[in-house]
Design a protein around this motif. Sequence first.
Motif, PDB file in Angstrom:
ATOM      1  N   PRO A 263       3.557  20.640  64.180  1.00 36.04           N
ATOM      2  CA  PRO A 263       4.016  21.061  65.511  1.00 36.04           C
ATOM      3  C   PRO A 263       5.254  20.288  65.949  1.00 36.04           C
ATOM      4  CG  PRO A 263       1.633  20.762  65.477  1.00 36.04           C
ATOM      5  CD  PRO A 263       2.131  20.259  64.167  1.00 36.04           C
ATOM      6  N   GLY A 264       6.223  21.025  66.427  1.00 33.68           N
ATOM      7  CA  GLY A 264       7.438  20.399  66.952  1.00 33.68           C
ATOM      8  C   GLY A 264       8.470  20.030  65.920  1.00 33.68           C
ATOM      9  N   SER A 265       8.191  20.269  64.624  1.00 27.63           N
ATOM     10  CA  SER A 265       9.140  19.842  63.600  1.00 27.63           C
ATOM     11  C   SER A 265      10.143  20.925  63.231  1.00 27.63           C
ATOM     12  CB  SER A 265       8.395  19.425  62.327  1.00 27.63           C
ATOM     13  OG  SER A 265       7.729  20.545  61.766  1.00 27.63           O
ATOM     14  N   SER A 266       9.887  22.168  63.643  1.00 25.00           N
ATOM     15  CA  SER A 266      10.747  23.266  63.203  1.00 25.00           C
ATOM     16  C   SER A 266      12.181  23.107  63.693  1.00 25.00           C
ATOM     17  CB  SER A 266      10.183  24.599  63.691  1.00 25.00           C
ATOM     18  OG  SER A 266      10.064  24.606  65.103  1.00 25.00           O
ATOM     19  N   ALA A 267      12.344  22.454  64.843  1.00 26.74           N
ATOM     20  CA  ALA A 267      13.713  22.285  65.366  1.00 26.74           C
ATOM     21  C   ALA A 267      14.447  21.141  64.684  1.00 26.74           C
ATOM     22  CB  ALA A 267      13.664  22.037  66.872  1.00 26.74           C
ATOM     23  N   ALA A 268      13.697  20.259  64.027  1.00 28.77           N
ATOM     24  CA  ALA A 268      14.307  19.080  63.410  1.00 28.77           C
ATOM     25  C   ALA A 268      14.617  19.351  61.946  1.00 28.77           C
ATOM     26  CB  ALA A 268      13.379  17.880  63.547  1.00 28.77           C
ATOM     27  N   LEU A 269      15.490  20.316  61.687  1.00 24.50           N
ATOM     28  CA  LEU A 269      15.860  20.629  60.319  1.00 24.50           C
ATOM     29  C   LEU A 269      16.730  19.515  59.751  1.00 24.50           C
ATOM     30  CD1 LEU A 269      16.736  24.415  60.680  1.00 24.50           C
ATOM     31  CD2 LEU A 269      14.622  23.403  59.829  1.00 24.50           C
ATOM     32  N   PRO A 270      16.645  19.278  58.430  1.00 27.47           N
ATOM     33  CA  PRO A 270      17.454  18.207  57.829  1.00 27.47           C
ATOM     34  C   PRO A 270      18.936  18.425  58.092  1.00 27.47           C
ATOM     35  CG  PRO A 270      15.814  19.051  56.281  1.00 27.47           C
ATOM     36  CD  PRO A 270      15.791  19.976  57.450  1.00 27.47           C
ATOM     37  N   GLN A 271      19.599  17.358  58.469  1.00 28.80           N
ATOM     38  CA  GLN A 271      21.027  17.426  58.742  1.00 28.80           C
ATOM     39  C   GLN A 271      21.814  16.985  57.513  1.00 28.80           C
ATOM     40  OE1 GLN A 271      22.279  18.735  61.684  1.00 28.80           O
ATOM     41  NE2 GLN A 271      20.102  19.227  61.845  1.00 28.80           N
ATOM     42  N   PRO A 272      22.943  17.626  57.240  1.00 29.03           N
ATOM     43  CA  PRO A 272      23.726  17.242  56.062  1.00 29.03           C
ATOM     44  C   PRO A 272      24.333  15.855  56.226  1.00 29.03           C
ATOM     45  CG  PRO A 272      24.924  18.832  57.399  1.00 29.03           C
ATOM     46  CD  PRO A 272      23.546  18.738  57.980  1.00 29.03           C
ATOM     47  N   HIS A 273      24.353  15.116  55.156  1.00 29.20           N
ATOM     48  CA  HIS A 273      25.038  13.835  55.111  1.00 29.20           C
ATOM     49  C   HIS A 273      26.449  14.046  54.573  1.00 29.20           C
ATOM     50  CE1 HIS A 273      21.323  11.744  56.063  1.00 29.20           C
ATOM     51  NE2 HIS A 273      20.714  12.413  55.110  1.00 29.20           N
ATOM     52  N   PHE A 274      27.259  13.003  54.644  1.00 32.49           N
ATOM     53  CA  PHE A 274      28.618  13.106  54.129  1.00 32.49           C
ATOM     54  C   PHE A 274      28.611  13.546  52.664  1.00 32.49           C
ATOM     55  CE2 PHE A 274      29.759  10.132  57.653  1.00 32.49           C
ATOM     56  CZ  PHE A 274      30.791  10.865  58.198  1.00 32.49           C
ATOM     57  N   GLU A 275      27.779  12.907  51.851  1.00 32.43           N
ATOM     58  CA  GLU A 275      27.777  13.227  50.420  1.00 32.43           C
ATOM     59  C   GLU A 275      27.378  14.675  50.181  1.00 32.43           C
ATOM     60  OE1 GLU A 275      26.227  11.233  46.268  1.00 32.43           O
ATOM     61  OE2 GLU A 275      24.842  11.295  47.964  1.00 32.43           O
ATOM     62  N   ASP A 276      26.352  15.164  50.896  1.00 38.56           N
ATOM     63  CA  ASP A 276      25.943  16.556  50.738  1.00 38.56           C
ATOM     64  C   ASP A 276      27.101  17.504  51.037  1.00 38.56           C
ATOM     65  OD1 ASP A 276      23.296  15.770  50.198  1.00 38.56           O
ATOM     66  OD2 ASP A 276      22.815  15.720  52.323  1.00 38.56           O
ATOM     67  N   PRO A 311      32.510  14.952  62.117  1.00 39.63           N
ATOM     68  CA  PRO A 311      32.951  14.102  61.005  1.00 39.63           C
ATOM     69  C   PRO A 311      32.454  14.566  59.638  1.00 39.63           C
ATOM     70  CG  PRO A 311      32.301  12.740  62.862  1.00 39.63           C
ATOM     71  CD  PRO A 311      31.946  14.152  63.226  1.00 39.63           C
ATOM     72  N   VAL A 312      31.204  15.025  59.561  1.00 36.21           N
ATOM     73  CA  VAL A 312      30.681  15.482  58.271  1.00 36.21           C
ATOM     74  C   VAL A 312      31.477  16.684  57.777  1.00 36.21           C
ATOM     75  CG1 VAL A 312      28.693  16.548  57.130  1.00 36.21           C
ATOM     76  CG2 VAL A 312      28.363  14.548  58.586  1.00 36.21           C
ATOM     77  N   ARG A 313      31.783  17.594  58.689  1.00 32.41           N
ATOM     78  CA  ARG A 313      32.567  18.764  58.321  1.00 32.41           C
ATOM     79  C   ARG A 313      33.994  18.356  57.932  1.00 32.41           C
ATOM     80  NH1 ARG A 313      33.620  23.113  55.702  1.00 32.41           N
ATOM     81  NH2 ARG A 313      35.123  24.503  56.706  1.00 32.41           N
ATOM     82  N   GLN A 314      34.559  17.380  58.631  1.00 31.22           N
ATOM     83  CA  GLN A 314      35.888  16.884  58.273  1.00 31.22           C
ATOM     84  C   GLN A 314      35.907  16.327  56.855  1.00 31.22           C
ATOM     85  OE1 GLN A 314      37.209  14.022  61.169  1.00 31.22           O
ATOM     86  NE2 GLN A 314      37.735  15.568  62.704  1.00 31.22           N
ATOM     87  N   SER A 315      34.843  15.612  56.479  1.00 29.95           N
ATOM     88  CA  SER A 315      34.799  15.046  55.127  1.00 29.95           C
ATOM     89  C   SER A 315      34.801  16.151  54.076  1.00 29.95           C
ATOM     90  CB  SER A 315      33.556  14.164  54.962  1.00 29.95           C
ATOM     91  OG  SER A 315      32.360  14.936  54.911  1.00 29.95           O
TER      92      SER A 315
END
Length: 504
Positions: A263-276, A311-315
Amino acid sequence: MRALLASVLVAYAACAMLPAAAQSGLPTLGDGSDLTVGDERRLGDRIIRQLYRDPDYIDDAVLDEYVQGVWQALLVAARARGELSPELDERFAWEVLLGRDRTVNAFALPGGYLGVHLGLIGVVGSRDELASVLAHELSHVTQRHISRLMTRQGRQTPLMLGAMVLGALAASKNPAAAQAMMVGGQALLAQNQLNFSRDMEREADRIGYGLMAPAGFAPQGFVGMFDKLQQANRLNDNGSWPYLRSHPLTSQRVADMQSRQPPGSSAALPQPHFEDAMLAARARVLSNPGIDVWRQWLAEPQGSGFAALAPVRQSAVLYAAVLVASQLREPVAARPLLPRLLALVSGDAPARRQAQLLAAEVELAAGEAEAALRAVPEGSGRPELLLRAQALLHTPRARVGMDAEVAQVTGRLQTRVATHPQDAGAWQLLASLWQAQGQALRAVRAEAEAQAVHYDYAAAVDRFRAGQELARHSRAPGDFVEASIIDTRLRALQSLLREQTAER
């Protein structure tokens, strides 16, 4: 990998000649399989030989390391959870091949082989989303869905063989028509064979989902990937998502994965890191979208909207622009962008390493081998090792046997092939370094081993025989040992070649 349909057809045609005794004894969902584990591995070997020869096959050390990091973690989790039986673990290959293809696709093949298109890596938002796809495909293999489906649809084999025969007869008169005839028949039949049943899809989802957390990935990666697939479905699939055709997304599959979230985790999708983000950009560039697209990406860091990006998108934008400039052999355009990328990711060690590897690639492509050597980051990873070897080959030092760095890299390559004998790229670089240092017999043996890794046993036997002939005229110290190794390996490869020839 455009040769996939033809390769799968050859393997399925061979299926008709295999014994029909059901020997697996595995508990299965639904129908069983008439293929033994050994039969399935041999089918996979036949397919994979063709994929290694496909011009779309790519051995990119950076992307391969990224995918292997995910894949190996999932394999460990599958073993620990009992999803991967000891027999399959020992007999199957468990290899992942990358294809230089812009389409979003991944596929499991018989015998524990997986194919992953760069287009898939280019659209995933995080390592967790990539893991969800690989976990799903791994589960298809561990549950032997492929062999069970082939058994169920074995009645199509005569139709497939008929298409092959008609195509062969037409080839002498009109090669183009023969190609169309065979591919047309193959496409329909192979597509029917590769489409898993809905029960198999749900089973692969559930087992794959269970591997995520034990392997160190966020299970929400499944939800994130399903969101992307749903969006592609709503866009009516423009042909760039063949994964949706061989793995159709249903509302039941989506609901099943969503219901498994805490419960409550559906909104917390993994966020991309710089390397990804950076490696997704690398995949998009190397999938060859075309010069016009490359030019757009090269200009993007100078665009008015760049500063507003996260910043991640800039990388990702900077990484893509540098790599494009390097691919276009324009180091003057690449070098000013590198300090911006390095400054942006300076606080993230994995991303900083990727930026440094990219800097070394730029210098190597520009013909500045010594500068490339200085740019390679410290580390023992495969990308660092292969980059150092490639750079050294472009320096006069490669031909000096007493050079300390050449000796060190050569020794590390020898260690690499001893612990990873299936690394054809390392074997080939080792062959080149030995050739440069005048160690011709060792070089020939390494070339033969590289051919054997890709199941080209005929070429491997040819190189080993050349080594035997060379050994007869050699008086160099240590060549006696090399000659003995060559004789032993030649006998082993000749046996494999006879088996390979008999399968045709």
